[in-house]
Design a protein around this motif. Structure first.
Motif, short mmCIF file in Angstrom:
data_model
loop_
_atom_site.label_atom_id
_atom_site.label_comp_id
_atom_site.label_asym_id
_atom_site.label_seq_id
_atom_site.Cartn_x
_atom_site.Cartn_y
_atom_site.Cartn_z
N ASN A 1 0.92 -1.28 -0.08
CA ASN A 1 0.02 -0.04 -0.03
C ASN A 1 0.80 1.27 -0.03
O ASN A 1 0.29 2.39 0.19
CB ASN A 1 -0.93 -0.10 1.28
N HIS A 2 2.11 1.07 -0.14
CA HIS A 2 2.97 2.22 -0.27
C HIS A 2 3.19 3.14 -1.56
O HIS A 2 2.66 2.54 -2.66
CB HIS A 2 4.46 1.97 0.09
N ALA A 3 3.27 4.25 -1.51
CA ALA A 3 3.35 5.06 -2.98
C ALA A 3 4.17 4.60 -3.88
O ALA A 3 3.83 4.95 -5.24
CB ALA A 3 3.33 6.66 -2.55
N PHE A 4 5.34 3.81 -3.46
CA PHE A 4 6.16 3.43 -4.61
C PHE A 4 6.11 2.10 -5.01
O PHE A 4 6.50 1.47 -6.05
CB PHE A 4 7.56 3.46 -3.92
N ALA A 5 4.77 1.38 -4.46
CA ALA A 5 4.67 0.13 -4.60
C ALA A 5 4.44 -0.15 -6.28
O ALA A 5 4.71 -1.22 -6.73
CB ALA A 5 3.46 -0.60 -3.75
N ALA A 6 3.74 0.61 -6.88
CA ALA A 6 3.37 0.40 -8.31
C ALA A 6 4.48 1.08 -9.35
O ALA A 6 4.27 1.10 -10.46
CB ALA A 6 1.94 1.13 -8.55
N ALA A 7 5.51 1.68 -8.71
CA ALA A 7 6.37 2.40 -9.50
C ALA A 7 7.09 1.10 -10.34
O ALA A 7 7.53 0.28 -9.97
CB ALA A 7 7.34 3.19 -8.73
N LYS A 8 7.83 1.71 -11.53
CA LYS A 8 8.47 0.57 -12.46
C LYS A 8 9.83 0.92 -11.91
O LYS A 8 10.88 -0.10 -12.14
CB LYS A 8 8.59 0.98 -13.80
N ALA A 9 10.36 1.82 -11.22
CA ALA A 9 11.47 2.03 -10.72
C ALA A 9 11.52 3.36 -9.90
O ALA A 9 10.94 4.38 -9.93
CB ALA A 9 12.66 2.35 -11.85
N TRP B 1 17.38 6.60 -6.05
CA TRP B 1 17.73 6.73 -4.64
C TRP B 1 17.39 8.22 -4.02
O TRP B 1 16.99 8.14 -2.79
CB TRP B 1 19.20 6.47 -4.54
N SER B 2 17.29 9.16 -4.68
CA SER B 2 16.96 10.43 -4.19
C SER B 2 15.83 10.62 -3.94
O SER B 2 15.31 11.58 -3.01
CB SER B 2 17.50 11.76 -5.30
N ASP B 3 14.81 9.84 -4.13
CA ASP B 3 13.41 9.73 -3.82
C ASP B 3 13.00 9.12 -2.28
O ASP B 3 11.74 9.25 -2.21
CB ASP B 3 12.55 9.20 -4.85
N GLN C 1 26.10 8.62 -0.56
CA GLN C 1 25.89 9.66 -1.80
C GLN C 1 24.70 10.29 -2.22
O GLN C 1 24.71 11.22 -2.69
CB GLN C 1 26.29 8.64 -3.08
N ASN C 2 23.48 9.74 -1.68
CA ASN C 2 22.23 10.41 -1.77
C ASN C 2 21.78 11.09 -0.66
O ASN C 2 20.64 11.23 -0.45
CB ASN C 2 21.53 9.44 -2.30
N ASN C 3 22.71 11.38 0.36
CA ASN C 3 22.25 12.15 1.48
C ASN C 3 21.14 11.34 2.27
O ASN C 3 20.31 12.00 2.99
CB ASN C 3 21.92 13.59 1.22
N LEU C 4 21.13 10.14 2.35
CA LEU C 4 20.36 9.16 3.09
C LEU C 4 20.83 8.66 4.19
O LEU C 4 21.93 8.26 4.46
CB LEU C 4 19.54 8.16 1.93
N THR C 5 20.06 8.56 5.31
CA THR C 5 20.39 8.01 6.58
C THR C 5 19.62 6.56 7.02
O THR C 5 18.39 6.90 6.96
CB THR C 5 19.98 9.09 7.82
N PRO C 6 20.12 5.74 7.53
CA PRO C 6 19.47 4.36 7.77
C PRO C 6 18.73 4.58 8.85
O PRO C 6 19.07 5.61 9.95
CB PRO C 6 20.73 3.26 7.82
N SER C 7 17.84 3.77 9.08
CA SER C 7 17.05 4.02 10.38
C SER C 7 17.69 3.77 11.79
O SER C 7 18.77 3.02 11.86
CB SER C 7 15.92 2.85 10.48
#
Length: 320
Positions: free
Chosen positions: A190-198, A201-203, A227-233
């Motif tokens: 049910n996540h917004a990304f679930a139906a995406a084809k790809a 990382w920046s998203d 590299q994409n300014n992301l932080t793990p949980s």
């Protein structure tokens, strides 16, 4: 002799060949325990006999392998440099003796193989296919482990072949490419990304992200996130596939993992989405020590026979 009075490399190699396996075992035991009496006890010899054996090795090589004091025994720099090679030789010798016994009693040859856990299902299927079609007298043992640990066992002689992640170029190893295993995003259905084809990382910014922290997967994923300014949980940390899937199904986080890890898992409640920009892959290879054909012909033959089917099996498991 070299200019500093030590034996030359070629001369020393000749002298090394005169050392017996028993003497090498004495050396390794003393190096491990750093105590003459304990090493002698483990080797079931008297302490004077052990001391004499070490002196014989040092005299033969014209090198000092141990620094000795009243209360301490320690490897010299030369002794420490020799130790890993001695251990590898002893492991190889033990394997060879086991192989000789199998050849004499059952006319069989043993090939020792290791694989990272995510590759085991494909390796097992190809091993079963090999056993079904082959008439060669080859028995294969198989174990799993982290890529770094398997590489150490390959270097030491405990394993003949390893299916692992391509390491930094090592001149002592040969590799046969198998597949590129891409990292992907795991999200609830049910996540917004679930139906995406790809998904880029920046998203992923603003999401609670979990991934495996250890080993080569952790290194690759952590680098891509930085590299994409992301932080793990900071709330959730996992090392197991089921744990990651459980957090994702509950809607507590999204996950990042190699596609190969999803093989054979139930995808109920989750969706797998390719990660792009950049597409991050780990390269799986079949590794062996250089010169395997001369050292273990049956191992080299098995590697040739299994690698094509293994690549296809791994590739099939990464589709979808």
């Amino acid at each position: 002799m070299s200019s500093d009075g030590r034996p030359s490399g070629a001369h020393l190699a000749t002298r090394l060949q005169a050392i017996s396996l028993r003497q090498l075992r004495f050396f390794a035991e003393l190096a491990d325990g750093a105590n003459f009496s304990r090493a002698a006890e483990r080797m079931a010899v008297s302490q004077p006999a052990l001391s004499a054996a070490i002196r014989q090795i040092e005299a033969l090589l014209d090198l000092t392998l141990f620094d000795r004091t009243t209360h301490r025994v320690a490897l010299t720099d030369v002794g420490a440099a020799l130790l890993p090679h001695v251990r590898r030789l002893l492991i190889t010798a033990d394997n060879a003796f086991a192989d000789m016994a199998e050849a004499a009693v059952r006319q069989r040859t043993i090939v020792r193989m290791g694989a990272i856990p995510s590759a085991i299902p494909a390796v097992a299927s190809q091993l079963a296919a090999f056993k079904a079609r082959s008439t060669e007298p080859i028995d294969v043992t198989l174990c799993d482990g982290k890529s770094d640990s398997l590489l150490q066992q390959l270097h030491s002689g405990m394993l003949d072949l390893v299916v692992g992640v391509h390491p930094v170029e090592e001149p002592t190893l040969e590799s046969i490419p198998l597949i590129e295993d891409a990292l992907l995003l795991v999200v609830p259905t049910n996540h917004a990304f679930a139906a995406a084809k790809a998904i880029s990382w920046s998203d992923l910014g603003g999401n609670e992200i979990v991934h495996f922290g250890g080993g080569s997967i952790g290194e690759v994923t952590s680098a891509a996130m930085r590299q994409n300014n992301l932080t793990p949980s900071a709330r959730y940390r996992v090392d197991q596939v089921d744990s990651l899937f459980g957090l994702v199904r509950a809607g507590l986080a999204v996950g990042i993992m190699p596609r190969l890890y999803t093989m054979g898992l139930g995808w109920d409640g989750v969706a797998l989405v390719p990660l792009v920009k950049p597409r991050i892959v780990r390269r799986l290879v079949l590794l062996s020590r250089r010169g395997l054909a001369a050292e273990h012909p049956a191992g080299a033959q098995f590697a040739r026979e299994i690698c094509i089917g293994l690549g296809a099996a791994l590739m099939g498991s990464t589709r979808g």
